[in-house]
Enzyme design. Sequence first.
Site, PDB file in Angstrom:
ATOM      1  CG  ASP A   1      -2.245  -0.769   0.888  1.00 37.93           C
ATOM      2  OD1 ASP A   1      -2.456  -1.120  -0.285  1.00 37.93           O
ATOM      3  OD2 ASP A   1      -2.998  -1.060   1.834  1.00 37.93           O
TER       4      ASP A   1
ATOM      5  CE  LYS B   1       4.973  -3.176  -3.218  1.00 43.54           C
ATOM      6  NZ  LYS B   1       4.262  -2.663  -2.036  1.00 43.54           N
ATOM      7  CB  THR B   2       0.650  -1.411  -8.225  1.00 42.62           C
ATOM      8  OG1 THR B   2       1.164  -2.598  -7.611  1.00 42.62           O
ATOM      9  CG2 THR B   2      -0.026  -1.785  -9.526  1.00 42.62           C
TER      10      THR B   2
ATOM     11  CG  HIS C   1       5.559  -9.318   2.087  1.00 40.11           C
ATOM     12  ND1 HIS C   1       6.667  -8.534   1.829  1.00 40.11           N
ATOM     13  CD2 HIS C   1       5.883 -10.125   3.111  1.00 40.11           C
ATOM     14  CE1 HIS C   1       7.616  -8.863   2.687  1.00 40.11           C
ATOM     15  NE2 HIS C   1       7.166  -9.822   3.471  1.00 40.11           N
TER      16      HIS C   1
HETATM   17  P1  GDP Z   1       1.202  -1.149  -3.454  1.00 38.46           P
HETATM   18  O1  GDP Z   1       0.541  -2.137  -2.543  1.00 38.46           O
HETATM   19  O2  GDP Z   1       2.508  -0.690  -2.878  1.00 38.46           O
HETATM   20  O3  GDP Z   1       1.310  -1.613  -4.868  1.00 38.46           O
HETATM   21  O4  GDP Z   1       0.271   0.180  -3.439  1.00 38.46           O
HETATM   22  P2  GDP Z   1      -0.818   0.679  -4.505  1.00 38.46           P
HETATM   23  O5  GDP Z   1      -0.162   1.232  -5.704  1.00 38.46           O
HETATM   24  O6  GDP Z   1      -1.826  -0.396  -4.706  1.00 38.46           O
HETATM   25  O7  GDP Z   1      -1.437   1.933  -3.730  1.00 38.46           O
HETATM   26  C1  GDP Z   1      -2.058   1.759  -2.455  1.00 38.46           C
HETATM   27  C2  GDP Z   1      -3.010   2.912  -2.195  1.00 38.46           C
HETATM   28  O8  GDP Z   1      -2.294   4.141  -2.078  1.00 38.46           O
HETATM   29  C3  GDP Z   1      -4.035   3.120  -3.304  1.00 38.46           C
HETATM   30  O9  GDP Z   1      -5.269   3.462  -2.719  1.00 38.46           O
HETATM   31  C4  GDP Z   1      -3.468   4.292  -4.087  1.00 38.46           C
HETATM   32  O10 GDP Z   1      -4.441   5.039  -4.756  1.00 38.46           O
HETATM   33  C5  GDP Z   1      -2.798   5.102  -2.989  1.00 38.46           C
HETATM   34  N1  GDP Z   1      -1.683   5.871  -3.531  1.00 38.46           N
HETATM   35  C6  GDP Z   1      -0.687   5.389  -4.313  1.00 38.46           C
HETATM   36  N2  GDP Z   1       0.172   6.367  -4.667  1.00 38.46           N
HETATM   37  C7  GDP Z   1      -0.278   7.487  -4.076  1.00 38.46           C
HETATM   38  C8  GDP Z   1       0.187   8.846  -4.068  1.00 38.46           C
HETATM   39  O11 GDP Z   1       1.202   9.198  -4.655  1.00 38.46           O
HETATM   40  N3  GDP Z   1      -0.548   9.737  -3.345  1.00 38.46           N
HETATM   41  C9  GDP Z   1      -1.660   9.380  -2.663  1.00 38.46           C
HETATM   42  N4  GDP Z   1      -2.300  10.328  -1.999  1.00 38.46           N
HETATM   43  N5  GDP Z   1      -2.129   8.124  -2.654  1.00 38.46           N
HETATM   44  C10 GDP Z   1      -1.458   7.193  -3.352  1.00 38.46           C
HETATM   45 MG    MG Z   2       0.870  -3.456  -5.703  1.00 41.55          MG
END
Ligand code: GDP
Ligand code: MG
Length: 388
Positions: free
Chosen positions: A21, A24-25, A84
């Site tokens: 969260d 990354k994606t 993970h």
């Molecule tokens: P991952 O699990 O690391 O791949 O994270 P995700 O890309 O799925 O993002 C997790 C959450 O964080 C989602 O609800 C995104 O919309 C939010 N999010 C991701 N990048 C940003 C950002 O740069 N700013 C904000 N405010 N929210 C973000």
């Molecule tokens: Mg992801």
Amino acid sequence: PKTAYVRTKPHLNIGTMGHVDHGKTTLTAAITKVLAERGSGTYVPFDRIDRAPEEAARGITINIAHVEYETDTRHYAHVDMPGHADYVKNMVTGAAQLDGAILVVSALDGIMPQTAEHVLLARQVGVDHIVVALNKADAGDEELTDLVELEVRELLTSHGYGGDSVPVVRVSGLRALEGDPRWTEAIGALLDAVDTYVPMPERYVDAPFLLPVENVLTITGRGTVVTGAVERGTIRVGDRVEVLGAAVDTVVTGLETFGKPMEEAQAGDSVALLLRGVPRDAVRRGHIVAAPGSVVPSRRFSAQVYVLSAGEGGRTTPVATGYRPQFYIRTADVVGDVDLGAGAVARPGDTVTMTVELGRDVPLEPGLGFAIREGGRTVGAGTVTAVG
Ligand code: GDP
Ligand code: MG
């Protein structure tokens, strides 16, 4: 006909790592969008990257989502892990063969357990260069973000990454995806940091060919395809190979990278190999495609192993001789008997030497990195020091 892959720029493999969260994606999608707008790549939306359910529905387990893009100076294959457990299994065992990594840390949350675990394991498997994306900078307060940056630099220093000189770029994957100019520019700055900070690694293109199998697919009417990253050597259509683990000798009848046919693949490339006359169920993840006779698999080795502390997600109790965890070696997952020597124990947080007897033969060599897992979590990370 498909357009052939033309090697015009050096090719590197990078990936996003970091706590779930932290974005990354979203960042991966944003990078492809920004580059697509510059005319050097194809935009891959978020839901095409986080595509595990779709692939699972077709009966294919794609554990790593790959995208490709180009900057002015380089061609990149970029891996983004759906979760993970997959991250640990695939990237940390060296399956993804990262030349560098983008550590994604949310400016709102700071370092979380998986942030630290991924840094530790990246170090262990020889990812020498990390660039930090301090993500969600659109939503973070400046002072708090400064603190998070300090904390990340300290974490990197404590793992030997020279945190003071690591590029830390404040980004917002989400705002860049929405087209906000300020944050689009920040993605450009992040890519510039990757281009300049991650050096082109040495590729052993003249060594005998070796590719650890990541996935096996069937292409109707054409045959069985294996995918993975070429660990070393060069392969051309028409070359003979053996598949270790499957005891199969065959010929490569097709080669592709990111859906583009190629005449020749070399160390560092992510490829699909079409194999002549090999039944789908003869080959699986963990097998090795190699130049015939070039590797002799074995099952005994000595290693130096770091036993993760409880705080890093590891065990709470020591291990002793007789311990039988799973060893993740390249793309293979093999049970092994641990021998620490009479009376010796390894406590969480210790670095120890051990000998291991695997449940089956795999190609081993000094310097090879691996992860040790138990009950679905990583409890150790090691390096082979001697074979036999
Ligand atoms: P991952 O699990 O690391 O791949 O994270 P995700 O890309 O799925 O993002 C997790 C959450 O964080 C989602 O609800 C995104 O919309 C939010 N999010 C991701 N990048 C940003 C950002 O740069 N700013 C904000 N405010 N929210 C973000
Ligand atoms: Mg992801």
